[in-house]
Scaffold this motif. Structure first.
Motif, PDB file in Angstrom:
ATOM      1  N   SER A  11      10.682   5.750   0.159  1.00 19.10           N
ATOM      2  CA  SER A  11       9.692   5.992   1.198  1.00 19.10           C
ATOM      3  C   SER A  11       8.996   4.702   1.610  1.00 19.10           C
ATOM      4  CB  SER A  11       8.654   7.014   0.718  1.00 19.10           C
ATOM      5  OG  SER A  11       7.933   6.518  -0.382  1.00 19.10           O
ATOM      6  N   LEU A  12       8.752   3.799   0.648  1.00 19.49           N
ATOM      7  CA  LEU A  12       8.132   2.525   0.982  1.00 19.49           C
ATOM      8  C   LEU A  12       9.035   1.698   1.879  1.00 19.49           C
ATOM      9  CD1 LEU A  12       6.572   1.512  -2.463  1.00 19.49           C
ATOM     10  CD2 LEU A  12       5.363   2.248  -0.420  1.00 19.49           C
ATOM     11  N   PHE A  13      10.331   1.662   1.549  1.00 15.23           N
ATOM     12  CA  PHE A  13      11.260   0.907   2.387  1.00 15.23           C
ATOM     13  C   PHE A  13      11.373   1.525   3.770  1.00 15.23           C
ATOM     14  CE2 PHE A  13      13.175  -0.877  -1.592  1.00 15.23           C
ATOM     15  CZ  PHE A  13      12.942  -2.199  -1.281  1.00 15.23           C
ATOM     16  N   ALA A  14      11.315   2.849   3.848  1.00 12.92           N
ATOM     17  CA  ALA A  14      11.398   3.506   5.155  1.00 12.92           C
ATOM     18  C   ALA A  14      10.205   3.134   6.017  1.00 12.92           C
ATOM     19  CB  ALA A  14      11.461   5.027   4.968  1.00 12.92           C
ATOM     20  N   CYS A 198      -0.569   1.966   1.506  1.00 11.64           N
ATOM     21  CA  CYS A 198       0.443   0.926   1.681  1.00 11.64           C
ATOM     22  C   CYS A 198       0.004  -0.416   1.085  1.00 11.64           C
ATOM     23  CB  CYS A 198       0.764   0.737   3.161  1.00 11.64           C
ATOM     24  SG  CYS A 198       1.562   2.157   3.945  1.00 11.64           S
ATOM     25  N   HIS A 199      -1.233  -0.801   1.350  1.00 13.02           N
ATOM     26  CA  HIS A 199      -1.682  -2.144   0.993  1.00 13.02           C
ATOM     27  C   HIS A 199      -2.347  -2.228  -0.374  1.00 13.02           C
ATOM     28  CE1 HIS A 199      -0.683  -3.850   4.889  1.00 13.02           C
ATOM     29  NE2 HIS A 199      -1.229  -2.796   5.456  1.00 13.02           N
ATOM     30  N   GLY A 200      -2.464  -1.099  -1.073  1.00 14.13           N
ATOM     31  CA  GLY A 200      -3.040  -1.113  -2.407  1.00 14.13           C
ATOM     32  C   GLY A 200      -4.541  -0.910  -2.386  1.00 14.13           C
ATOM     33  N   ALA A 201      -5.055  -0.303  -3.436  1.00 19.35           N
ATOM     34  CA  ALA A 201      -6.480   0.007  -3.510  1.00 19.35           C
ATOM     35  C   ALA A 201      -7.340  -1.243  -3.459  1.00 19.35           C
ATOM     36  CB  ALA A 201      -6.769   0.796  -4.790  1.00 19.35           C
ATOM     37  N   ASN A 202      -6.806  -2.362  -3.931  1.00 20.25           N
ATOM     38  CA  ASN A 202      -7.542  -3.622  -3.942  1.00 20.25           C
ATOM     39  C   ASN A 202      -6.989  -4.630  -2.941  1.00 20.25           C
ATOM     40  OD1 ASN A 202      -9.362  -2.922  -6.142  1.00 20.25           O
ATOM     41  ND2 ASN A 202      -7.549  -3.013  -7.453  1.00 20.25           N
ATOM     42  N   MET A 212       8.264  -8.305  -1.197  1.00 20.57           N
ATOM     43  CA  MET A 212       7.073  -7.808  -0.546  1.00 20.57           C
ATOM     44  C   MET A 212       7.444  -6.721   0.454  1.00 20.57           C
ATOM     45  SD  MET A 212       5.073  -7.783   2.366  1.00 20.57           S
ATOM     46  CE  MET A 212       5.491  -9.180   3.381  1.00 20.57           C
ATOM     47  N   VAL A 213       6.838  -5.556   0.309  1.00 22.71           N
ATOM     48  CA  VAL A 213       7.055  -4.449   1.242  1.00 22.71           C
ATOM     49  C   VAL A 213       5.861  -4.315   2.180  1.00 22.71           C
ATOM     50  CG1 VAL A 213       7.481  -1.972   1.463  1.00 22.71           C
ATOM     51  CG2 VAL A 213       8.545  -3.250  -0.405  1.00 22.71           C
ATOM     52  N   PHE A 214       4.657  -4.357   1.610  1.00 20.00           N
ATOM     53  CA  PHE A 214       3.434  -4.338   2.400  1.00 20.00           C
ATOM     54  C   PHE A 214       2.578  -5.518   1.968  1.00 20.00           C
ATOM     55  CE2 PHE A 214       4.768   0.140   2.190  1.00 20.00           C
ATOM     56  CZ  PHE A 214       4.911   0.395   3.551  1.00 20.00           C
ATOM     57  N   PRO A 215       2.110  -6.331   2.908  1.00 24.36           N
ATOM     58  CA  PRO A 215       1.444  -7.590   2.549  1.00 24.36           C
ATOM     59  C   PRO A 215       0.062  -7.403   1.947  1.00 24.36           C
ATOM     60  CG  PRO A 215       1.325  -7.218   4.917  1.00 24.36           C
ATOM     61  CD  PRO A 215       2.247  -6.166   4.368  1.00 24.36           C
ATOM     62  N   ALA A 216      -0.322  -8.369   1.118  1.00 25.69           N
ATOM     63  CA  ALA A 216      -1.680  -8.421   0.586  1.00 25.69           C
ATOM     64  C   ALA A 216      -2.642  -8.769   1.718  1.00 25.69           C
ATOM     65  CB  ALA A 216      -1.767  -9.465  -0.523  1.00 25.69           C
ATOM     66  N   LEU A 217      -3.772  -8.081   1.760  1.00 26.22           N
ATOM     67  CA  LEU A 217      -4.747  -8.294   2.823  1.00 26.22           C
ATOM     68  C   LEU A 217      -5.862  -9.237   2.418  1.00 26.22           C
ATOM     69  CD1 LEU A 217      -5.031  -4.663   4.213  1.00 26.22           C
ATOM     70  CD2 LEU A 217      -3.494  -6.504   4.917  1.00 26.22           C
ATOM     71  N   TRP A 218      -6.044  -9.439   1.138  1.00 28.16           N
ATOM     72  CA  TRP A 218      -6.976 -10.436   0.628  1.00 28.16           C
ATOM     73  C   TRP A 218      -6.510 -10.838  -0.768  1.00 28.16           C
ATOM     74  CZ3 TRP A 218      -8.906  -5.365   1.549  1.00 28.16           C
ATOM     75  CH2 TRP A 218      -9.223  -4.609   0.427  1.00 28.16           C
TER      76      TRP A 218
END
Length: 322
Positions: A11-14, A198-202, A212-218
């Motif tokens: 699902s993440l790759f999709a 997608c981007h993680g709780a943190n 990397m599937v979804f980039p780090a935002l900070w």
């Protein structure tokens, strides 16, 4: 029967694939000045060539190389990348999507004067800046194969477009000032409801099998304080037009501003232009109304304790020196 973890990976790759498929700078307003007359003109419509029409010759091979670098930057330009982001992290659909800063619309605007460094920039210099700031790395030489390949890819997409004019879909559509001042707490709520999956709780992003599937935002694996996306106004414009992934335009203007405020109120790698003084760096390169660098959020002054710019590349230099 497939395991739950396998289903999650699929699902993440999709979801990530949505960023690389589909139809054919800080966002500017819908009308742009005509350089010859100084008057405003409507953006010019343009559609880039279909993705499967890259020529089968020597030039086409360089275009394909540029496309690979664009989609998998850390793999094909590893000497210049200090985080896990790829060019396509911000320029969606392999740099083709309108209102996601498409490469075909950027190509026709250079050389151009940029207030960021106060001189006329070539396209090569603009790309070098992306590596230095958004990729938290270092600038490839202007005549390197990396820069030549990326310029070739952009040229191929822009082939047939008029130069020196604003094309419809260039940059990110500018957002009006929000009804209420952007707010960290409201932004956190928007993030938890729409972005954390997608981007993680943190805000740490997500990786599958080391990719990397979804980039780090900070944080240390994200863009640094010199990148354009550190501006709340720029981030809000991108988010409104393109996020959540596949559902661009579903957040209200206020929600986009709020979640951008929340995202940019977290620390990230230091601005490469930092020379030891947070105050001087803010005065010289920051300080705008929607710039969080050097401000205090939740008792923490942003930028004061940032890790040095360069990310993975800095670590490599340190290990080589020891």
């Amino acid at each position: 029967m497939k395991s739950a973890s396998t289903h999650l990976r699929l699902s993440l790759f999709a979801l990530a694939a949505l960023a690389f498929s589909g139809p054919a700078a800080l966002a500017q307003s819908a009308a742009a000045p005509n350089p010859s007359t100084g008057t405003s003109a409507s953006p010019t419509a343009f559609t880039p060539a279909p993705a499967d029409t890259i020529p089968d010759n020597e030039f086409g091979e360089m275009v394909k190389k540029g496309q690979r670098i664009f989609l998998h930057t850390g793999e094909y330009a590893s000497d210049y990348v200090g985080n896990s982001l790829n060019c396509v992290s911000c320029h969606l659909d392999a740099g083709r999507r309108k209102n996601a800063s498409p490469m075909w619309a950027a190509y026709v605007l250079y050389p151009a004067y940029r207030s960021k460094n106060k001189h006329v920039n070539t396209l090569a210099e603009r790309l070098q800046g992306c590596f230095q700031y958004s990729m938290n790395g270092k600038a490839p030489p202007a005549d390197s194969e990396t820069i030549v390949a990326l310029q070739s890819y952009m040229y191929w997409m822009a082939k047939g477009a008029p130069t020196g004019v604003k094309l419809d879909g260039q940059g990110y559509p500018r957002l009006p000032e929000p009804p209420q001042k952007p707010d960290y707490v409201r932004g956190q709520q928007v993030f938890e409801q729409n972005c954390a999956l997608c981007h993680g709780a943190n805000g740490e992003g997500q990786h599958v099998n080391g990719k990397m599937v979804f980039p780090a935002l900070w944080g240390d694996d994200s863009f640094n304080w010199g990148a354009g996306m550190h501006s709340v106004a720029t981030a809000a414009a991108f988010i409104k037009a393109n996020m959540p992934l596949g559902k661009g335009g579903t957040l209200s203007d206020q929600q986009a501003w709020d979640v951008a405020q929340y995202m940019d109120s977290h620390d990230r790698p230091q601005d490469p232009r930092f020379k030891g003084s947070l105050e001087e760096t803010r005065q010289q390169h920051h300080g705008g109304e929607h710039d969080m660098y050097g401000t205090t959020v939740n008792g923490k002054m942003l930028g004061a304790d940032s890790t040095p710019s360069g990310g993975k590349l800095s670590g490599q230099k340190q290990s080589e020196a020891s």
